[in-house]
Enzyme design. Sequence first.
Site, PDB file in Angstrom:
ATOM      1  N   SER A  53       0.835  -1.198   0.000  1.00 25.29           N
ATOM      2  CA  SER A  53       0.000   0.000   0.000  1.00 25.29           C
ATOM      3  C   SER A  53       0.868   1.245   0.000  1.00 25.29           C
ATOM      4  CB  SER A  53      -0.902   0.008   1.234  1.00 25.29           C
ATOM      5  OG  SER A  53      -0.119   0.307   2.371  1.00 25.29           O
ATOM      6  N   LYS A  54       0.213   2.365   0.071  1.00 27.59           N
ATOM      7  CA  LYS A  54       0.940   3.633   0.049  1.00 27.59           C
ATOM      8  C   LYS A  54       2.031   3.699   1.115  1.00 27.59           C
ATOM      9  CE  LYS A  54      -2.901   4.019  -0.780  1.00 27.59           C
ATOM     10  NZ  LYS A  54      -4.331   3.992  -0.672  1.00 27.59           N
ATOM     11  N   ARG A  55       1.774   3.023   2.225  1.00 33.77           N
ATOM     12  CA  ARG A  55       2.754   3.041   3.309  1.00 33.77           C
ATOM     13  C   ARG A  55       4.106   2.494   2.874  1.00 33.77           C
ATOM     14  NH1 ARG A  55       1.804  -0.470   6.949  1.00 33.77           N
ATOM     15  NH2 ARG A  55       0.223  -1.567   5.766  1.00 33.77           N
ATOM     16  N   HIS A  56       4.106   1.685   1.837  1.00 29.75           N
ATOM     17  CA  HIS A  56       5.363   1.094   1.385  1.00 29.75           C
ATOM     18  C   HIS A  56       6.044   1.922   0.311  1.00 29.75           C
ATOM     19  CE1 HIS A  56       2.929  -2.321   2.967  1.00 29.75           C
ATOM     20  NE2 HIS A  56       4.044  -2.521   3.615  1.00 29.75           N
ATOM     21  N   GLY A  57       5.724   3.204   0.263  1.00 30.65           N
ATOM     22  CA  GLY A  57       6.331   4.042  -0.758  1.00 30.65           C
ATOM     23  C   GLY A  57       5.496   4.033  -2.007  1.00 30.65           C
TER      24      GLY A  57
END
Length: 473
Positions: free
Chosen positions: A240-244
């Site tokens: 997800s966005k959390r992973h860049g």
Amino acid sequence: MNTPVKVRFAPSPTGYLHIGGVRTALFNWLFARHHGGRFVLRIEDTDLSRSTEESIHEIIEALKWLGLDWDEGPYRQMERQDLYHQKARQLLDEGKAYRCYCTPEELEAKRQAALEKKQNPKYDGTCRYRKDVPEGTPGVVRFKAPLEGTVTVHDLLRGKVSFDVRELDDIILQRSDGTPTYNFVVVVDDADMGITHVIRGDDHLSNTPKQALLYQALGYPLPEFAHISMILGADKTRLSKRHGATSTLAYRDMGYLPDALINYLVRLGWSLGDQEIFRREEMIRNFSINSVTLSAAVFNPEKLIWINEQYIQTTPPIELAKHLAPILVKEGILPENHGLSADEIAKPIPLLNQRAKTLVEMAGKARFYFKKEVEFDEAARKKFLNHESQPLLTQLAAQIETLDELTSENLETSFKEIVEAAGVKLGKLAQPVRVALTGKTESPGIYDTILLLGKETTLARLNQAAVGINSSE
RNA sequence: GACCCCAUAGUCUAGCCUGGUCAGGACACAAGAUUUUCAUUCUUGUAGCGCGGGUUCAAAUCCCGCUGGGGUCGCCA
């Protein structure tokens, strides 16, 4: 294979196309190309509140950038509503579906109550046998699922997977606003479009028995299913966005080559011996869906970078130039209307393709070539353009002046003569020259750099540097 | 919680089906070599079959259990 295969990629336009979606598209595409079949693009836009035109454009642009071309579509489900209405009508008429008038609030309350009693939060069937027709709402259309039995899904990768229908639900087929829901349209469309193999993420494995029941109710033959594993982030949670960056086009903008991204993604789950780098034709020729790994794969940015580096090293400069040009503009190194041909952009690439991991990095290293004025790194200028190096620079300029044609041989001779006469090491001359020509302490080989810039520019920058040293003190 | 899927180094994987090769390759990491800078390249090294049973002369490989991870349970897809 004598029955022509037909597969589809069916993204929902509720955001950008992410990396996981691309891999699903890629496996479908490879499967179709390998078998000489057809690849369909279908936009699943039945969620009116979340679907956007921008997303559709993004998805299409990303697929085009990656070269995953489709043979049919893009179909849009919202343009096929007549078909879904007709099929819903059919199920209603045949008693295989019913109208449900429970409100979302009531359903939510029932769900909560079931959860509290540690029961499965499935629909309680209130409207299943309801005879009266409340006024003011058309209600939703629900599927009348069998009460007991077992549904066995045959998955190309996992073999038989069985589900107890008591675990399943009377799923909603049509919302109260008349639009159809996912599990319904996916069945109707896949059947209507003649999809032979459904290749999708394994987050859909649990949906498959519900869909299998629908195929049955609608009298459709079942396609083959292959559920591929998902891509996870470094913390093993769903990407997800959390992973860049997970947006595909973001990788383009970060300077990745489409072939590199494709190559990285195909190796997540698929392999051929010890081979890491595959040309498209090799992938297509060797791809086999049933040799795809079952376990989820962690997205590893370092490996992607390495593959990108390999592609930068081996892609012909003229070809690389096409990808580099927009990045040079984006980075402000070239104006939008630069008017340079791919040939001209490609000129410095042979010197840079061994020293850049992304095109953005390459653009930065090409700065000295495309910018008219040298942009000096102040620390580098202070350290190397001083009174110690000035006479050497002046001598070199004089030497180069006398050369009719520059070659790395005669440049090397000139450099050697000067440093030997001065009794210093080569670096004492090479580094100041490097800074004078590029503004930085890092650059391609110094003779190559001079050759690239040409006699005129080299002399101008050398002299400018020498003059600069004088005037600064 | 229920159901479903999965399990070889930090990561991606080969090997598993058809038990018997020092468990092979790659990224990353470390050391060294090359070098006019930065890189590239080359060499070498560290590191793995989740745990417990069973079957067998022999298990990464076959069977069972456990543990761990993921997914699904929406008038989202």
